[in-house]
Scaffold this active site. Structure first.
Site, PDB file in Angstrom:
ATOM      1  N   HIS A   2     106.170  50.043  18.512  1.00  0.00           N
ATOM      2  CA  HIS A   2     105.102  50.393  17.573  1.00  0.00           C
ATOM      3  C   HIS A   2     103.780  50.541  18.324  1.00  0.00           C
ATOM      4  O   HIS A   2     103.018  51.472  18.111  1.00  0.00           O
ATOM      5  CB  HIS A   2     104.988  49.303  16.498  1.00  0.00           C
ATOM      6  CG  HIS A   2     103.685  49.327  15.757  1.00  0.00           C
ATOM      7  ND1 HIS A   2     103.376  50.318  14.857  1.00  0.00           N
ATOM      8  CD2 HIS A   2     102.611  48.510  15.798  1.00  0.00           C
ATOM      9  CE1 HIS A   2     102.152  50.099  14.366  1.00  0.00           C
ATOM     10  NE2 HIS A   2     101.678  49.010  14.926  1.00  0.00           N
ATOM     11  N   TYR A  41     114.161  43.539  17.076  1.00  0.00           N
ATOM     12  CA  TYR A  41     114.639  43.916  15.747  1.00  0.00           C
ATOM     13  C   TYR A  41     115.528  45.166  15.699  1.00  0.00           C
ATOM     14  O   TYR A  41     115.991  45.544  14.650  1.00  0.00           O
ATOM     15  CB  TYR A  41     113.451  44.087  14.778  1.00  0.00           C
ATOM     16  CG  TYR A  41     112.351  45.025  15.270  1.00  0.00           C
ATOM     17  CD1 TYR A  41     112.508  46.401  15.171  1.00  0.00           C
ATOM     18  CD2 TYR A  41     111.181  44.522  15.828  1.00  0.00           C
ATOM     19  CE1 TYR A  41     111.510  47.265  15.619  1.00  0.00           C
ATOM     20  CE2 TYR A  41     110.176  45.376  16.281  1.00  0.00           C
ATOM     21  CZ  TYR A  41     110.349  46.747  16.170  1.00  0.00           C
ATOM     22  OH  TYR A  41     109.373  47.589  16.610  1.00  0.00           O
ATOM     23  N   ARG A  82     111.038  56.899  16.486  1.00  0.00           N
ATOM     24  CA  ARG A  82     110.041  56.251  17.358  1.00  0.00           C
ATOM     25  C   ARG A  82     110.793  55.629  18.523  1.00  0.00           C
ATOM     26  O   ARG A  82     111.339  54.541  18.406  1.00  0.00           O
ATOM     27  CB  ARG A  82     109.289  55.176  16.547  1.00  0.00           C
ATOM     28  CG  ARG A  82     107.998  54.691  17.214  1.00  0.00           C
ATOM     29  CD  ARG A  82     107.507  53.415  16.553  1.00  0.00           C
ATOM     30  NE  ARG A  82     108.294  52.297  16.999  1.00  0.00           N
ATOM     31  CZ  ARG A  82     108.511  51.174  16.284  1.00  0.00           C
ATOM     32  NH1 ARG A  82     108.000  51.051  15.072  1.00  0.00           N
ATOM     33  NH2 ARG A  82     109.249  50.192  16.787  1.00  0.00           N
TER      34      ARG A  82
END
Lengths: 324, 376
Positions: free
Chosen positions: B267, B276, B263
């Site tokens: 998100h 993160y 990805r």
């Protein structure tokens, strides 16, 4: 006209639906070889084969999730949850998927299916074989929630549910499976969804109940009659959609309402009916609305008979609204 | 075929860094290859535009698929028209390759009266019945059991349909993943489970999602094959998914395909992945960008020139700009639709609520533009 109990009426209703509509398939735990732990699907596997009466692995979210897929694809699945108390692993599928497909897809996808589950107490089943969780489902737009109290209604409502286009939670009062007996026509018929049944006419007090509390109310009404109190008993049959007209017309006539259900009192569906009466018929009320319900405790094993509303508690509530 | 293939499968249809590739070496005709590439480009261009529209406040939310175009378009290309897709919310490339008009996709982002789903869901939660692209929800993994049920229904009806369901690595922890794969194994359902393993479930990395050596390995416990494929190699994905579909269609049962991908974006438009994960990790995957990779393959084979590519990108962007224009000119969603499609027929209590709202709106003198609509 044959006489049968509520369980047999469900069985006959399922058989009839499967004979007339090959889109109907059943799936659930122990429903095939065993014919269901209560026997609701007895003999169906033999007649229709394992392809249409599917014994599944033990996963409620799998049962309901796959049934949803079948419904989307054009079948009319009738999943069974062995006891309503076991339905929670499927809760996500029911409230977020089954109930919402039509809405969330703008009507492109629909989920016509009938989810059957034995509900309620009275069989000494303890916490995990006794609960009445209709309020959770009534609180979810998109679901139809039905609960018959007679064999006639069980077969007729099941037929309506199966032929309908909406997802249905079909709650079967297990306490009445063998206790409720009555005449059931052999031919196919339907009982309309959203229409309550006046189980007993009366002019002093309106008793509103569903499932296994209907015969309790009828008995309490009989006892009250001996004291000169004339009770009307309304059997909802359909919790969603609710037949507000029948309830309000009765309360307008009697001026007193007692609502009886097995589920815990707080947040139970009785609160909704109470609010409905307060909003729309307060001018007719001669006494505060009364609720007789399960206590706000988990469902007990040993003290089940104390927990469940009975004729004494209903009788006391009737006297309370009369003597207010 | 019961043995699980857990090691990286070497069914790469195309070898990289080869100076030139003969068209004959490629497993699909030129027209197919170009159509696949075009869908990948269109998906990327839409994602870039979608994030911008969100940042500009013209739409409320967006879910990009950046980095996963090969997994989505490659798998979509393997499907037949009658196959059903039970997608996740990161599956736009699949819908694009199945031929959904760009205006229909963009209308969903705006949720106005042009939206086929009538503005009922957040952006990227599509429903496209015409291509058997089943309505998407946000809860993770719920589509997996549903795909199995649809597959069982098709077999019952003796229809030659295979269901494919997409999900991410995060979904492999869900109840429905276990229930669905277990059901499929027991009933030998004609279904393909496509895990787009993009390494991250919002901020949860794969290593903290499962202790399994691979996602594909999980298939073994359910009694059917698991296949691991390079998810950034569009032709490898196509081949692996096609084999799984063929097997299911022939009565061989389900397959779990793990497409290893990444990805590359957040998100969603509400996420900040810098919180993160390290930039270096993202950069290393950018070097494996599936679109760059396929472009090089097509270039090496002489199918796509630099000029062709430029034209194609321009056309894609233009198509999106045009579609945005059309959708933005679309009428607002009538308030009446709020009450539709809850049930097949509107029950009395809903009709009453609809009437009450209608009266209230009349009393207020109508709905003002901007009452809850974007831009806020």
């Amino acid at each position: 006209m044959p006489t049968m109990n509520l369980l047999q009426a469900v069985n006959v209703g399922l058989r009839e639906a499967m004979r007339s509509d090959d889109r109907v398939v059943l799936l659930g735990e122990d429903i095939g070889r065993r014919g269901g732990v209560f026997g609701a699907t007895e003999g169906l596997s033999k007649e229709f084969g394992a392809e249409r009466v599917i014994d599944t692995p033990l996963t409620e979210c799998g049962i309901v999730g796959s049934a949803i897929g079948m419904a989307l694809y054009g079948l009319r699945p009738i999943p069974e949850i062995q006891f309503l108390d076991f339905i929670y692993p499927a809760f996500d599928q029911i409230v977020s998927e089954m109930a919402k497909y039509r809405y969330r897809s703008g009507g492109q996808y629909t989920c016509p299916m009938v989810l059957r589950a034995p509900a309620g107490g009275g069989i000494k089943g303890g916490h995990y074989h006794s609960q009445s969780s209709e309020a959770y489902f009534a609180h979810t737009p998109g679901l139809v929630v039905l609960m018959p109290a007679t064999p006639f209604d069980a077969k007729g409502l099941l037929a309506s549910a199966i032929q309908g286009e909406d997802p249905v939670i079909f709650l079967e009062p297990k306490r009445l499976y063998r206790a409720a007996k009555g005449e059931v026509p052999e031919e196919r018929y339907t009982v309309p969804i959203g229409k309550a049944r006046v189980a007993r006419e009366g002019k002093n007090v309106t008793l509103v109940a569903w499932g296994a509390m209907v015969p309790v109310c009828e008995e309490a009404a009989g006892q009250a009659a001996e004291k000169g109190i004339d009770c009307e008993v309304i059997d909802l049959r359909s919790i969603v959609p609710l037949d507000a007209e029948t309830i309000l017309a009765s309360v307008a006539k009697t001026g007193r309402a007692v609502i009886v259900h097995e589920a815990p009192k707080t947040g139970g569906f009785g609160a909704e009916i109470s609010a409905l009466i307060a909003e729309k018929a307060i001018e007719y009320l001669e006494a505060p609305i009364a609720r007789v319900a399960g206590f706000d405790t988990p469902f007990p094993y040993t003290l089940e008979h104390i927990y469940m509303p009975d004729t004494r508690r209903v009788g006391k509530a009737i006297e309370g609204v009369i003597n207010f | 075929m019961t043995q699980t293939k857990t090691k990286a499968k070497t069914n790469r249809a195309v070898k990289e860094k080869k100076p030139s590739i003969k068209i004959d070496d490629l497993p699909l005709p030129k027209a197919d290859l170009l159509r696949i590439y075009r869908s990948m480009v269109l998906t990327r261009a839409l994602d870039e535009r979608g994030m911008m529209l969100q940042r500009q406040g013209r739409i409320g939310f967006f879910v990009p698929c950046i980095g996963q175009e090969a997994a989505q378009v490659g798998s979509a290309h393997a499907l037949t028209a009658r196959d059903w897709i039970f997608p996740s919310y990161r599956n736009t490339g699949t819908a694009i390759h199945r031929g959904v008009p760009m205006t229909e996709i963009i209308a969903n982002l705006y949720g106005n009266s042009l939206d086929l789903s009538k503005g009922r869901q957040m952006p990227n939660h599509f429903s496209f019945k015409s291509i058997h692209f089943v309505s998407i929800s946000s809860p993770i993994g719920t589509q997996i059991t549903q795909a199995v049920g649809a597959a069982m229904a098709a077999r019952y009806r003796k229809e030659n349909m295979v269901a494919i369901t997409d999900f991410g690595d995060g979904a492999t922890s869900s109840n429905d993943f276990h229930a669905g794969l277990n059901f499929a194994g027991v009933f030998k359902a004609p279904v393909v489970f496509l895990c787009q393993n993009n390494q991250w479930a919002i901020s949860q990395p794969l290593c903290d999602q499962t202790a399994s050596p691979t996602i594909a390995a999980k298939a073994e416990a359910y009694g059917f094959p698991g296949v691991r494929v390079d998810g950034n190699d569009v032709l490898a994905v196509w081949q692996a998914v096609k084999e799984a579909l063929d097997r299911a269609r022939a009565g061989g049962g389900p397959t779990l395909v793990e497409a290893v991908t990444y990805r590359m974006g957040p998100h969603s438009s509400s996420d900040n992945p810098k919180a993160y994960r390290k930039d270096a990790e993202v950069e290393s995957w950018k070097a494996k960008d599936p679109i760059d990779r396929f472009r090089r393959t097509l270039g090496d084979a002489g199918i796509l020139s630099e000029a062709d590519d430029k034209t194609l990108w321009e056309a894609a962007r233009q198509e999106i700009v045009q579609a945005v224009k059309t959708v933005e000119a679309g009428p607002a969603l009538p308030v009446e639709t709020l009450f539709e499609d809850v049930y097949v027929a509107m029950p009395k209590h809903l009709a009453e609520q609809q009437q009450a709202l209608r009266r209230e709106i009349e009393e207020r003198g109508g709905i003002r533009h901007g009452d809850g609509a974007f831009p806020l």
